[in-house]
Structure formats: structure tokens, C-alpha cells
Design a protein around this motif. Structure first.
Motif, PDB file in Angstrom:
ATOM      1  N   ALA A  53      -3.797   7.749   1.318  1.00 33.91           N
ATOM      2  CA  ALA A  53      -5.001   6.924   1.394  1.00 33.91           C
ATOM      3  C   ALA A  53      -5.735   6.931   0.059  1.00 33.91           C
ATOM      4  O   ALA A  53      -5.536   7.819  -0.764  1.00 33.91           O
ATOM      5  CB  ALA A  53      -5.913   7.480   2.479  1.00 33.91           C
ATOM      6  N   GLY A  54      -6.578   5.916  -0.121  1.00 36.89           N
ATOM      7  CA  GLY A  54      -7.441   5.888  -1.286  1.00 36.89           C
ATOM      8  C   GLY A  54      -6.846   5.213  -2.500  1.00 36.89           C
ATOM      9  O   GLY A  54      -7.480   5.159  -3.549  1.00 36.89           O
ATOM     10  N   MET A  55      -5.629   4.706  -2.372  1.00 40.54           N
ATOM     11  CA  MET A  55      -5.024   3.989  -3.501  1.00 40.54           C
ATOM     12  C   MET A  55      -5.379   2.510  -3.395  1.00 40.54           C
ATOM     13  O   MET A  55      -5.441   1.970  -2.290  1.00 40.54           O
ATOM     14  CB  MET A  55      -3.499   4.146  -3.490  1.00 40.54           C
ATOM     15  CG  MET A  55      -3.042   5.576  -3.499  1.00 40.54           C
ATOM     16  SD  MET A  55      -3.593   6.415  -4.989  1.00 40.54           S
ATOM     17  CE  MET A  55      -3.315   8.100  -4.532  1.00 40.54           C
ATOM     18  N   GLU A  56      -5.567   1.876  -4.540  1.00 41.84           N
ATOM     19  CA  GLU A  56      -5.893   0.456  -4.511  1.00 41.84           C
ATOM     20  C   GLU A  56      -4.655  -0.332  -4.087  1.00 41.84           C
ATOM     21  O   GLU A  56      -3.609  -0.242  -4.736  1.00 41.84           O
ATOM     22  CB  GLU A  56      -6.353  -0.010  -5.889  1.00 41.84           C
ATOM     23  CG  GLU A  56      -6.918  -1.398  -5.859  1.00 41.84           C
ATOM     24  CD  GLU A  56      -7.738  -1.706  -7.100  1.00 41.84           C
ATOM     25  OE1 GLU A  56      -8.188  -2.845  -7.206  1.00 41.84           O
ATOM     26  OE2 GLU A  56      -7.917  -0.830  -7.952  1.00 41.84           O
ATOM     27  N   PRO A  57      -4.739  -1.083  -2.998  1.00 43.81           N
ATOM     28  CA  PRO A  57      -3.556  -1.823  -2.567  1.00 43.81           C
ATOM     29  C   PRO A  57      -3.294  -3.026  -3.474  1.00 43.81           C
ATOM     30  O   PRO A  57      -4.191  -3.496  -4.167  1.00 43.81           O
ATOM     31  CB  PRO A  57      -3.922  -2.280  -1.156  1.00 43.81           C
ATOM     32  CG  PRO A  57      -5.405  -2.337  -1.152  1.00 43.81           C
ATOM     33  CD  PRO A  57      -5.885  -1.302  -2.122  1.00 43.81           C
ATOM     34  N   MET A 117       2.298   2.342  -8.841  1.00 47.29           N
ATOM     35  CA  MET A 117       2.466   3.799  -8.831  1.00 47.29           C
ATOM     36  C   MET A 117       3.815   4.163  -8.216  1.00 47.29           C
ATOM     37  O   MET A 117       4.319   3.416  -7.366  1.00 47.29           O
ATOM     38  CB  MET A 117       1.345   4.404  -7.981  1.00 47.29           C
ATOM     39  CG  MET A 117       1.125   5.865  -8.187  1.00 47.29           C
ATOM     40  SD  MET A 117      -0.220   6.424  -7.163  1.00 47.29           S
ATOM     41  CE  MET A 117      -1.606   5.612  -7.921  1.00 47.29           C
ATOM     42  N   THR A 135       0.852  -1.186   0.000  1.00 49.45           N
ATOM     43  CA  THR A 135       0.000   0.000   0.000  1.00 49.45           C
ATOM     44  C   THR A 135       0.886   1.234   0.000  1.00 49.45           C
ATOM     45  O   THR A 135       2.108   1.137   0.062  1.00 49.45           O
ATOM     46  CB  THR A 135      -0.976  -0.012   1.196  1.00 49.45           C
ATOM     47  OG1 THR A 135      -1.953   0.997   1.026  1.00 49.45           O
ATOM     48  CG2 THR A 135      -0.250   0.189   2.512  1.00 49.45           C
ATOM     49  N   MET A 136       0.231   2.412  -0.087  1.00 50.07           N
ATOM     50  CA  MET A 136       1.025   3.634  -0.219  1.00 50.07           C
ATOM     51  C   MET A 136       0.792   4.559   0.972  1.00 50.07           C
ATOM     52  O   MET A 136      -0.116   4.355   1.768  1.00 50.07           O
ATOM     53  CB  MET A 136       0.652   4.355  -1.510  1.00 50.07           C
ATOM     54  CG  MET A 136       0.859   3.486  -2.722  1.00 50.07           C
ATOM     55  SD  MET A 136       1.112   4.446  -4.191  1.00 50.07           S
ATOM     56  CE  MET A 136       2.657   5.232  -3.876  1.00 50.07           C
ATOM     57  N   ILE A 175      -2.575  -6.807  -3.365  1.00 50.27           N
ATOM     58  CA  ILE A 175      -2.678  -7.905  -2.400  1.00 50.27           C
ATOM     59  C   ILE A 175      -2.278  -9.200  -3.086  1.00 50.27           C
ATOM     60  O   ILE A 175      -2.840  -9.566  -4.127  1.00 50.27           O
ATOM     61  CB  ILE A 175      -4.109  -8.001  -1.833  1.00 50.27           C
ATOM     62  CG1 ILE A 175      -4.446  -6.701  -1.074  1.00 50.27           C
ATOM     63  CG2 ILE A 175      -4.241  -9.203  -0.900  1.00 50.27           C
ATOM     64  CD1 ILE A 175      -5.850  -6.625  -0.552  1.00 50.27           C
TER      65      ILE A 175
END
Lengths: 483, 148
Positions: free
Chosen positions: B80-84, B106, B76-77, B86
């Protein structure tokens, strides 16, 4: 005047007035509608404060890292574009402010040496510099501090000064909403001007008092006298005027965005003439520049630019470099506006460049808001669903049980990325279109030829191209890791 | 007026005290397992498919955490709000795990979150992967400073 007759005449307004709609109209006219909406947002703000101070340090796993920066910002621009200034209406910071007013019954006026919007403009620039320099978006703790500072500021300022000093002179979010609401499709306004002419009590501005001269309903605290109110600037949609008017002559009405807002020489209640307000002109300039800067701070080329700047100036401190970038961007836009004004002066018989600048600077507002909206909606549409796993994890951590299910961390996007990209480009283009329409309107208003407004069309087109370029750049998120 | 100012002082004092109690945080990585990134291919990390090797260790004794087979990995980044991303990682050697099908979607600062079950207890461990580049030409950037 017979109030029943008046209300009877209003019912003919039908769907053109939100306050006459079935159910929604009743809710909006309900005396406690605003307090209810504010209480809902206060609870959400409470969650942000709680999680910011006590939650995970990682922003994507924290309500304070997500709710304000992804959801709230997205909803704010969506509301402004599709409905109106709903987030000033539901502003939770007004609840402590009301408490302060009841506690201290302030009588002091806002200091004359801090007129208009200058404090808010300074805070806007300072906040967005801090946002980039200290990566507020990556720090739930700092986000919580900002929210807490906001509550305290609203409480203290409106405990000291009467009226809506905080909303009118201080609140940076409010100023953003005011300028954004130029593009809103609704407006709080009167229904029948002749009724206001016959009115002697002017409750919409003075407030309504009972037989003992006790205030039972506030009038407009921002000094907007309904019959002379033009457009949405400085209107918080608090609906005090609607509740105060004894004739039910005020409502929320649909309108063509921008239509009533474009003449800077119209006398606006509570504001005056826009062309005589350098603070409003500066606010628009600053918001436009910050809209582009804020988006620039999220794309890959910003790091190449900062590296170049660092090498050129021999400065390695990021906050210092960002301060230089901010001052430079604001100065560049001011210079471009000055140049466009000078060119218009050369190409048309107008009094002078200052005359041009103080009228045409407002035409940049729709484009600037288009940039903000494109940016915020990008985050919203790519991350709106993160709320679900966050809520699931929050409940799991607090109760030890997966009452809402195990966190579904794979959830993020509301729309496919290609659709989001198209959508935000359309929003930016709509802002550009609004700026062009405004410019053409001013050309008609002042009988200027196409040649005279070409510098402004050129400036708007240049900014629009920069906006498209920004939205096409790969995003790059660098911030405070693990707090 | 004196009472009002006292009320104001009490409210402000209480408000300022709240953040001082923020030492106890919910949802932080569990302390039982420590993760350390050993290698990333490509290096330096760039947007696109990547293989991340990391070591899991017992936080108290520093012993390798072995025998887990596969663990869950989330990339994750910091925003917030970025698609992780998995995926999973399989055990390659004693305590070293390698990701399967991991992609940096990204540029920017990434956080690797490893979840699994060890000694019958769920654990979550985090490691930083800073400065994932959008392209090989993107400069290195440390928070707070810009290095030419």
C-alpha cells in the motif's frame, strides 16, 4: 501544603510546559483525555479489523493494508520526533486491558523468570521475521489477525498479572516507542523537586485513594516514581502521575532530546542503571539491527542476496533463508559491538570490553531510530493521500453511494519524491548526529580520548553509510499477490 | 471467579468466531469479466515504459468482451501507499486491449486492474504481473521460495 499556592507557582512555567498551554494544556489535564484519544484509535482499529476480515484482499485497496503500514507507522515516528510518545498515550489496546483489570482484579506479579524486556525482544524479532517471511504488509487478512491477537494478548496478560505487565514486559510496539522517545522533545516530569521531598503520600506512584481506601486514581503502573524518573524510557505518557499528584507538580515539559538520557550510570526509577540491564542493551541492539533489516527487505539487492544465499546453502525456503539472514544480521551487529568494545579497551584504560559494551551500545539508539524513521516517513510521505480514495471507496462499497465522491485513485504522495528523499536523508543524518553526540558525551563522562571512541564513531559511520546506500536503492515490493 | 472465567471464555470465543465470517468481502473484483495478460513488452517486464496486452472475457461463457473501445487501466502494487499508474487501454482486436502510456514505476509484484462498462454494468477485473524487475540483472523471485 496549599494546593492553590502550588498551582499558582506552576503558572509561571509558561510555554515550556505543554500542560500549561492554553486549550492544549486543559485537554491534556482533562481526566478523560486519554480515554477519548484511545477511543478514537479504537474506532480506527475497528475499521482495520473490519476491512482486514471483510474487505478487499488487495492491500492498497484495503484499510488494513494501508492504515497500519503507511499512516500509523508514519504518525508514530512523526509524533516521537516532534512531540512525544503520543501513541502509547492513545493506545487502543489499553481499553480491553482495562476491562480485563476490572473483570479479574489480578493480583499476580509478572513471573520473575521472565524479567525485563526479554519477552518483548523475542516478540520483536519474531514479528519482523514473520513480517518479511509472510509479507504481512501485503495481506490485510494477516494484518487483521495480528491486530486481533494484540487485543487478545493485552486482555489476557493484564487480566492475569497486576500492574502494566503487557506494556512493560510484552508489547513490542511499546518498546519501539520507548527507545524512540529517547529522541523526543518532551518528557513527563516534576516541576519542583522540593515539593516531592515534602510530599508524604507519594500518590504519583501509589495512586490516590478515597476515605474508604478505594482507589480513585492509579499511580504509575510501570513503577516510575516521578522524583526519580529519568527521561522517557518505560514512560507511556499515560499521565496517571499527573492526575494523581495532589499538588499539580507533574507536567509534560519541553526538553532538549537525549539531554537527560545519555548517562547509563544514572539511577532510573523503575529501570535501575542502564549499564546493568542486558535486556535493555539487547533491545537497543535488536531495534538497530531490525531497523536496517526492515529497510533492506524492501530494496532490489535483497533478492540478489537471497539468491546467492540460496545457492550457497542449497536452501530454497524463503522463511528459512530469512531466519538465517535475521540471525546473521543480529550476530554481525553484536560482533561489531564486541569488536568496538575490545578496541576501546585496548585504546583506553577501561575495566574491560563488557564495561564498554554495556555503556556504549546505547549510543546506537538514535541512529537506529533514524533508520526506522527514514523508512517509515518515506512510505508516509509517498502514500499518505491514499487514505482519501480508500475512504471514498469504503463509503461507496458500504452505502452504494459516492457520498465522499468517486475514488480519486491517482492521489498518493503528500510530498514530491525528491523532497521526500531529501527529508528522509536528513532524518537519518539527525539520528547519526545524535549517536555521535551521545558517544562524545560518554567520552567526556569517562574521560576517554578521541582515539578510544574512534571504534564507535567508525561503527556508527559505517551504519550511517549503509543507511544512505539503502535509501538510495530502487525499491522492489514483492508480496502475496491478490491474497 | 467462575463467572469471570466464563465471561473470558465467551469474549474469546466471540472474538475467534468473527474472522470465520470473513467469506463475504467488500470491494472485490466483479465476477462478470475476466482479464488475462497476453503479452508484456519488454519481456520479462522491467521498470520503465511498457506495453501490456490483455484479453477481456465473459466470466461465465468465456466469450471475448468486444466493442468497449477504451477501458480504464490501473497498475498498482502489492504494498500500500505506492502511487498507482492510471491510464487507458484501447481495443486492438476482438477482446484484446493494449495499454497506452503505461509505465512500471517500481520493481516488484504488480496488479493490473481493468475497469469499464459492459452490458450497461460497471465491472472491475484484476490480473497479476509478478516479478517486474528493477533491472535486467534482478533474479526471478517467487513468494515463499528463492529460485537460484
Amino acid at each position: 501544603m496549599n494546593r492553590t499556592t502550588v498551582l499558582g507557582s506552576t503558572s509561571r512555567q509558561g510555554w515550556g510546559e505543554l500542560t500549561q498551554w492554553p486549550l492544549l494544556g486543559w485537554v491534556l489535564r482533562w481526566r478523560h483525555a486519554r480515554t477519548t484519544a484511545q477511543t478514537v484509535l479504537l474506532l480506527l482499529a475497528g475499521l482495520v479489523l473490519y476491512d482486514g476480515f471483510f474487505g478487499p484482499s488487495l492491500a492498497p485497496k484495503n484499510l488494513a493494508g494501508t492504515l497500519p503500514w503507511v499512516h500509523w507507522r508514519g504518525f508514530v515516528v512523526l509524533a516521537l520526533l516532534l512531540a512525544g510518545n503520543l501513541f502509547c498515550f492513545a493506545c487502543p489496546f489499553m481499553l480491553p486491558r482495562r476491562l480485563a483489570q476490572q473483570l479479574f482484579r489480578p493480583t499476580r506479579s509478572w513471573p520473575r523468570w521472565l524479567p525485563g524486556k526479554w519477552v518483548a525482544v523475542t516478540l520483536l524479532v519474531g514479528f519482523f521475521w514473520a513480517y518479511e517471511a509472510f509479507d504481512l504488509w501485503a495481506s490485510p487478512l494477516l494484518t487483521a489477525w495480528v491486530a486481533l491477537a494484540y487485543f487478545v494478548a493485552a486482555f489476557v496478560i493484564d487480566g492475569f498479572f497486576r500492574g502494566a505487565a503487557f506494556c512493560k514486559h510484552v508489547c513490542p510496539i511499546g518498546q519501539f516507542n520507548f527507545v524512540g522517545s529517547l529522541l523526543s522533545p518532551t518528557e513527563v516530569r516534576i516541576r519542583d523537586a522540593s515539593m516531592c521531598q515534602r510530599c508524604r503520600t507519594k500518590d504519583c506512584i501509589r495512586g490516590r485513594f478515597d476515605a474508604n481506601q478505594r482507589l480513585v486514581q492509579r499511580g504509575c503502573e510501570l513503577g516510575l516514581y516521578q522524583p526519580a524518573k529519568i527521561g522517557n524510557l518505560d514512560c507511556t505518557f499515560c499521565l496517571d502521575c499527573l492526575h494523581a499528584c495532589p499538588y499539580g507538580n507533574v507536567g509534560i515539559r519541553w526538553r532538549l532530546p537525549l539531554k537527560t538520557e545519555m548517562d547509563p550510570e544514572t539511577l532510573r526509577s523503575g529501570i535501575g542503571h542502564l549499564h546493568t540491564r542486558p535486556d535493555w542493551a539487547t533491545l537497543v541492539l535488536v531495534l538497530v539491527a531490525l531497523g536496517f533489516l526492515n529497510a533492506f527487505g524492501m530494496v532490489s539487492p535483497v533478492y540478489r542476496f537471497l539468491e546467492w544465499l540460496s545457492q550457497t546453502l542449497h536452501i530454497s525456503s524463503e522463511p528459512a533463508l530469512l531466519a538465517i539472514v535475521f540471525v546473521g544480521a543480529l550476530a554481525a551487529l553484536a560482533l561489531a559491538i564486541g569488536l568496538a568494545s575490545q578496541l576501546t579497551r585496548v585504546l583506553a584504560p577501561v575495566p574491560g570490553p563488557r564495561w564498554v559494551a554495556t555503556r556504549f551500545v546505547y549510543t546506537l539508539a538514535p541512529l537506529g531510530f533514524g533508520m526506522w524513521s527514514a523508512h517509515y516517513l518515506f512510505h508516509f510521505f509517498t502514500g499518505a493521500l491514499t487514505l482519501l480514495p480508500l475512504a471514498q471507496q469504503f463509503v461507496l462499497d458500504l452505502t452504494g453511494q459516492a457520498i465522499l465522491g468517486q475514488p480519486a485513485w491517482h492521489l498518493a504522495s503528500l510530498l514530491p519524491i525528491a523532497t521526500t528523499t531529501d527529508l528522509v536523508l536528513i532524518v537519518l543524518a539527525l539520528g547519526y548526529f545524535g549517536s555521535l553526540v551521545w558517544t562524545m558525551q560518554l567520552a567526556t563522562r569517562y574521560r576517554l580520548g578521541l582515539l578510544a571512541i574512534l571504534p564507535w564513531i567508525g561503527l556508527q559511520t559505517g551504519l550511517f553509510v549503509v543507511g544512505i546506500w539503502l535509501l538510495g536503492q530502487p525499491m522492489e515490493m514483492r508480496g502475496t499477490l491478490l491474497g | 471467579m467462575g463467572t469471570r472465567w466464563t465471561v473470558l471464555l465467551i469474549i474469546l470465543s466471540l472474538v475467534s468466531l468473527v474472522p470465520l465470517t470473513a467469506a463475504c468481502r467488500r470491494g472485490e473484483a466483479t465476477a462478470s469479466v475476466h482479464v488475462e495478460v497476453v503479452a508484456i513488452d519488454p519481456s520479462p517486464p522491467t521498470v520503465g515504459p511498457a506495453t501490456v496486452r490483455f484479453r477481456l472475457q465473459d466470466s461465465t461463457e468465456g466469450k471475448p468482451v468486444v466493442g468497449l473501445g477504451t477501458v480504464e487501466v490501473e497498475g498498482t502494487m502489492s504494498h500500500a501507499g505506492m502511487e498507482p499508474v492510471i491510464t487507458t487501454a484501447r481495443e486492438e482486436e476482438d477482446g484484446v486491449y493494449v495499454t497506452e502510456g503505461f509505465t512500471f514505476t517500481m520493481g516488484g509484484d504488480w496488479i493490473l486492474i481493468v475497469r469499464g462498462t459492459w452490458n450497461g454494468q460497471r465491472f472491475e477485473a484484476r490480473a497479476e504481473i509478478p516479478n517486474v524487475r528493477s533491472s535486467a540483472a534482478t533474479p526471478v523471485h517467487q513468494h515463499g521460495t528463492v529460485r537460484p
